[in-house]
Design a protein around this motif. Structure first.
Motif, short mmCIF file in Angstrom:
data_model
loop_
_atom_site.label_atom_id
_atom_site.label_comp_id
_atom_site.label_asym_id
_atom_site.label_seq_id
_atom_site.Cartn_x
_atom_site.Cartn_y
_atom_site.Cartn_z
N GLY A 206 0.84 -1.20 0.00
CA GLY A 206 0.00 0.00 0.00
C GLY A 206 0.87 1.24 0.00
O GLY A 206 2.09 1.15 0.20
N ILE A 207 0.23 2.40 -0.21
CA ILE A 207 0.97 3.67 -0.22
C ILE A 207 1.23 4.05 1.24
O ILE A 207 0.33 4.50 1.95
N GLY A 208 2.44 3.80 1.68
CA GLY A 208 2.79 3.94 3.10
C GLY A 208 3.26 2.61 3.66
O GLY A 208 4.00 2.57 4.65
N ASP A 209 2.85 1.50 3.02
CA ASP A 209 3.27 0.15 3.45
C ASP A 209 4.19 -0.43 2.40
O ASP A 209 3.76 -1.13 1.47
N TRP A 210 5.46 -0.16 2.54
CA TRP A 210 6.44 -0.47 1.48
C TRP A 210 7.06 -1.85 1.68
O TRP A 210 8.26 -2.00 1.86
N GLU A 211 6.16 -2.85 1.63
CA GLU A 211 6.55 -4.27 1.65
C GLU A 211 5.90 -4.90 0.42
O GLU A 211 4.87 -4.43 -0.04
N PRO A 212 6.49 -5.98 -0.11
CA PRO A 212 5.91 -6.59 -1.31
C PRO A 212 4.51 -7.15 -1.04
O PRO A 212 4.23 -7.66 0.04
N ASN A 213 3.63 -7.04 -2.04
CA ASN A 213 2.30 -7.62 -1.92
C ASN A 213 2.33 -9.08 -2.40
O ASN A 213 3.38 -9.61 -2.77
N ARG A 214 1.14 -9.69 -2.46
CA ARG A 214 1.08 -11.13 -2.78
C ARG A 214 1.51 -11.47 -4.19
O ARG A 214 1.76 -12.61 -4.52
N LYS A 215 1.60 -10.46 -5.06
CA LYS A 215 2.00 -10.71 -6.45
C LYS A 215 3.52 -10.92 -6.56
O LYS A 215 4.02 -11.24 -7.62
N PHE A 216 4.23 -10.70 -5.43
CA PHE A 216 5.69 -10.88 -5.43
C PHE A 216 6.11 -11.85 -4.33
O PHE A 216 6.74 -11.47 -3.35
N PRO A 217 5.74 -13.15 -4.52
CA PRO A 217 5.98 -14.14 -3.45
C PRO A 217 7.45 -14.34 -3.12
O PRO A 217 7.77 -14.73 -2.00
N SER A 218 8.38 -14.09 -4.05
CA SER A 218 9.80 -14.26 -3.70
C SER A 218 10.38 -13.02 -3.04
O SER A 218 11.59 -12.94 -2.82
N GLY A 219 9.53 -12.03 -2.79
CA GLY A 219 10.01 -10.82 -2.14
C GLY A 219 10.75 -9.92 -3.11
O GLY A 219 11.12 -10.33 -4.21
N MET A 220 10.96 -8.67 -2.69
CA MET A 220 11.64 -7.73 -3.59
C MET A 220 13.13 -8.03 -3.68
O MET A 220 13.77 -7.67 -4.67
N ASP A 221 13.66 -8.68 -2.67
CA ASP A 221 15.08 -9.07 -2.74
C ASP A 221 15.26 -10.17 -3.79
O ASP A 221 16.19 -10.14 -4.59
N GLY A 222 14.28 -11.10 -3.82
CA GLY A 222 14.32 -12.17 -4.83
C GLY A 222 14.25 -11.59 -6.23
O GLY A 222 14.98 -12.00 -7.14
N MET A 223 13.37 -10.62 -6.40
CA MET A 223 13.19 -9.97 -7.71
C MET A 223 14.49 -9.25 -8.12
O MET A 223 14.93 -9.35 -9.27
N ALA A 224 15.09 -8.54 -7.17
CA ALA A 224 16.33 -7.80 -7.47
C ALA A 224 17.44 -8.77 -7.88
O ALA A 224 18.19 -8.51 -8.82
N ALA A 225 17.50 -9.90 -7.18
CA ALA A 225 18.56 -10.88 -7.49
C ALA A 225 18.39 -11.40 -8.92
O ALA A 225 19.38 -11.55 -9.64
N ARG A 226 17.13 -11.63 -9.31
CA ARG A 226 16.91 -12.12 -10.68
C ARG A 226 17.27 -11.08 -11.72
O ARG A 226 17.79 -11.39 -12.79
N ILE A 227 16.99 -9.83 -11.42
CA ILE A 227 17.36 -8.75 -12.36
C ILE A 227 18.88 -8.68 -12.47
O ILE A 227 19.44 -8.66 -13.58
N GLN A 228 19.54 -8.69 -11.34
CA GLN A 228 21.01 -8.59 -11.34
C GLN A 228 21.66 -9.76 -12.06
O GLN A 228 22.71 -9.59 -12.70
N ALA A 229 21.00 -10.93 -11.98
CA ALA A 229 21.56 -12.11 -12.64
C ALA A 229 21.57 -11.93 -14.16
O ALA A 229 22.30 -12.62 -14.87
N THR A 230 20.75 -10.98 -14.69
CA THR A 230 20.77 -10.73 -16.13
C THR A 230 21.78 -9.64 -16.49
O THR A 230 21.82 -9.17 -17.63
N GLY A 231 22.55 -9.19 -15.50
CA GLY A 231 23.60 -8.20 -15.75
C GLY A 231 23.10 -6.76 -15.73
O GLY A 231 23.81 -5.85 -16.15
N ARG A 232 21.86 -6.56 -15.25
CA ARG A 232 21.35 -5.19 -15.19
C ARG A 232 21.20 -4.75 -13.74
O ARG A 232 21.12 -5.56 -12.83
N LYS A 233 21.14 -3.41 -13.57
CA LYS A 233 20.85 -2.87 -12.25
C LYS A 233 19.36 -3.03 -11.98
O LYS A 233 18.55 -2.88 -12.90
#
Ligand code: 9PG
Length: 519
Positions: A206-233
């Motif tokens: 939510g706006i003010g609740d800056w934690e991942p919602n249910r659409k991101f079950p691996s968490g935002m750290d998981g998402m960042a790791a996958r992005i970085q694995a493709t060589g991008r920031k």
């Protein structure tokens, strides 16, 4: 005291406490500065308060109507001056005389405003501290280069040297993002030369609740790791200075929100189906929370941070600490900048001068969209900060002078023909503006692109032709001449019947908001 200023083709008298010549103009000191003009100006340079606010030269014979609905004012312009119908703007203003000559008045400090009233150009500070003004006449490009230099000395510059080429989720998926969709796109981007994969609005609880919602079950750290694995920031969007009634902050930390003198919450606009409220960036607990939030996002793995709706930090109100509103914002932004460390920091929906020196890039116009202009927004609502390519280009082209201080972000470009109503010419104006800004981003999804569109996008991202400004609205890009004058002017005022329809639409749009018990 009266002071006389001499320019090449212009002699002026001003009222100021101090005044000294500097290279390219004068620095005058006055909480309220009045310049008596030698002739009636034909054009005025409106300077919008924040990223999305209208910034352009307009005929003085065509003043603006206040935009509707009124409830949109805090989100699109400085609500302190939003009903003013005389030509005016935030921090700086300029007039053009019938002979083409320009006179410029620009504040070197915050909480300042400039207005034209007949033959008088007036600048004032809301507060009395260091009330300095830069006054110059003559060549527009030189004036703005000097003004940027002076602002750089006072506020500093962005520190990123390399601009980023960004894939951003907003202008294709909007809030309909989820882990699977983003993973698929991440794969499909393959070897396209993007530096950053930026997740926009839609990941948070939510706006003010800056934690991942249910659409991101691996968490935002998981998402960042996958992005970085493709060589991008990895890039992430947040609107950290807002809270909506459904958020934890609103329910549990009401004292963190900005109130007015009477103790009522200050309205910060309406979006996501809820009224918006602002965090008070002078409250020690808010600053601590912002510091922790930014550090958390960095630890998740995000190195490119887009912070949005930042105007909330500079709204008028009674702050916890008794400091002026733009200084209050700057206070918060300094804490954020520090906590972000060496991340690339893009500000959006952000007041312009108060953001200088504390970010690497700044959105310098309204949102783009897959259409050129909206007659409803232009003629009925008179709001030129709403999404659309013409609105975005108009304001962006008048803020390119900020380039020595930061990377101006003109918003994304389109190469796709799916879900896009732009003509080829309109789409290439947008691409050219991003080339001029040297800030290239898109939300085009590879699966939506034809092979030739894909190749055009690849070439665009890889090329860097030389760019040179040749006039107020014209540029040379490589071998081509590009002119944006078709986007600079505003459509002419509508007739009485259309204006009446606008009044009705504005009134209807304000109705549910004025009935909201939170306001
Ligand atoms: C995400 C978007 C994107 C976009 C930003 C910003 O007035 N309004 O209600 C309004 C809504 C959204 C908006 C601007 C104004 O866009 O510019 O790039 O990040 O938020 O919600």
């Amino acid at each position: 005291m009266e002071k006389n200023l001499e320019f090449d083709n212009l002699a002026l008298t001003i009222q100021a406490t101090g005044c000294r010549p500097i290279e390219g103009g004068y620095i005058a000191s006055a909480p309220r500065l009045t310049v008596r003009l030698p002739a009636a100006p034909v054009r005025y340079l409106y300077a919008g308060w924040q990223s999305w606010s209208l910034t352009t030269w307009l005929e003085t014979a065509r003043p603006l109507r206040p935009m509707r609905p009124y409830s949109a004012h805090p989100i699109h312009t400085d609500p302190a001056y939003s009903r003013e119908t005389r030509p005016h703007g935030s921090w700086y203003g300029a007039v053009e005389f019938p002979d083409g000559g320009i006179l410029f008045v620009g504040a070197l400090g915050l909480e300042s405003h400039v207005m034209l009233d007949g033959r008088s150009l007036t600048g004032w500070y809301e507060t009395g501290k260091d009330p300095d003004w830069f006054i110059a006449a003559g060549d527009e490009e030189k004036i703005f280069a000097r003004y940027a230099g002076l602002l750089g000395e006072r506020f500093g510059r962005g520190r990123a040297t390399q601009p980023e080429r960004v894939w951003c989720s907003w202008y294709s998926l909007y809030t309909e993002i989820n882990e699977d969709r983003l993973n698929k796109i991440l794969g499909d981007l393959a070897d396209l030369p993007f530096d950053v994969f930026q997740i926009d609005d839609g990941w948070q609880r939510g706006i003010g609740d800056w934690e991942p919602n249910r659409k991101f079950p691996s968490g935002m750290d998981g998402m960042a790791a996958r992005i970085q694995a493709t060589g991008r920031k990895a890039g992430l969007w947040l609107a950290p200075l807002l809270a909506v009634p459904s958020s934890g902050i609103y329910r549990q930390r009401r004292d963190w929100l900005l109130h007015d003198e009477k103790g009522r919450l200050v309205p910060a606009g309406v979006n996501w189906g809820e009224p918006l409220f602002a965090l008070d960036t002078t409250h020690p607990a808010v600053l601590e929370w912002l510091d922790a939030l930014m550090k958390k996002v960095r630890l998740w793995g995000y190195d490119y941070i887009k912070l949005d709706f930042l105007y909330a930090g500079a709204l008028p109100g009674k702050h916890y600490a008794d400091i002026p509103r733009e200084a209050a914002y700057r206070n918060g932004l300094a804490v954020i900048r520090e906590a972000l460390g060496d991340a690339y920091f893009l500000t959006c929906g952000a007041p312009i001068l108060p953001s200088l020196g504390l970010c690497d890039a700044l959105r310098v116009g309204p949102d783009v969209a897959g259409f050129f202009a909206s007659p409803r927004d232009d003629l009925l609502l008179a709001d030129f900060s709403l999404p659309g390519v013409r609105n975005a280009l108009r304001t962006t082209m008048h803020r390119l002078w900020l380039q020595p201080l930061l990377h101006p972000d003109p918003d994304v470009v389109y190469f796709r023909s799916i879900l896009n109503n732009l003509t080829a010419e309109q789409a290439s104006l947008l691409q050219d503006m991003a080339e001029i800004c040297n800030f290239k981003a898109t939300s085009d999804i590879p699966a939506w692109l034809t092979p030739s569109e894909m190749e055009a996008l690849r070439r665009y991202l890889s090329d860097r032709p030389p760019v040179r400004q040749t006039g107020r609205t014209s540029f040379q890009i490589g071998e081509r001449q590009v002119d944006f004058s078709s986007c600079a002017a505003l459509p002419s005022h509508p007739g009485a019947f259309t204006r009446l329809q606008g009044e009705l639409l504005g009134w209807l749009a304000d109705f549910p908001v004025s009935k909201n018990e939170n306001l």
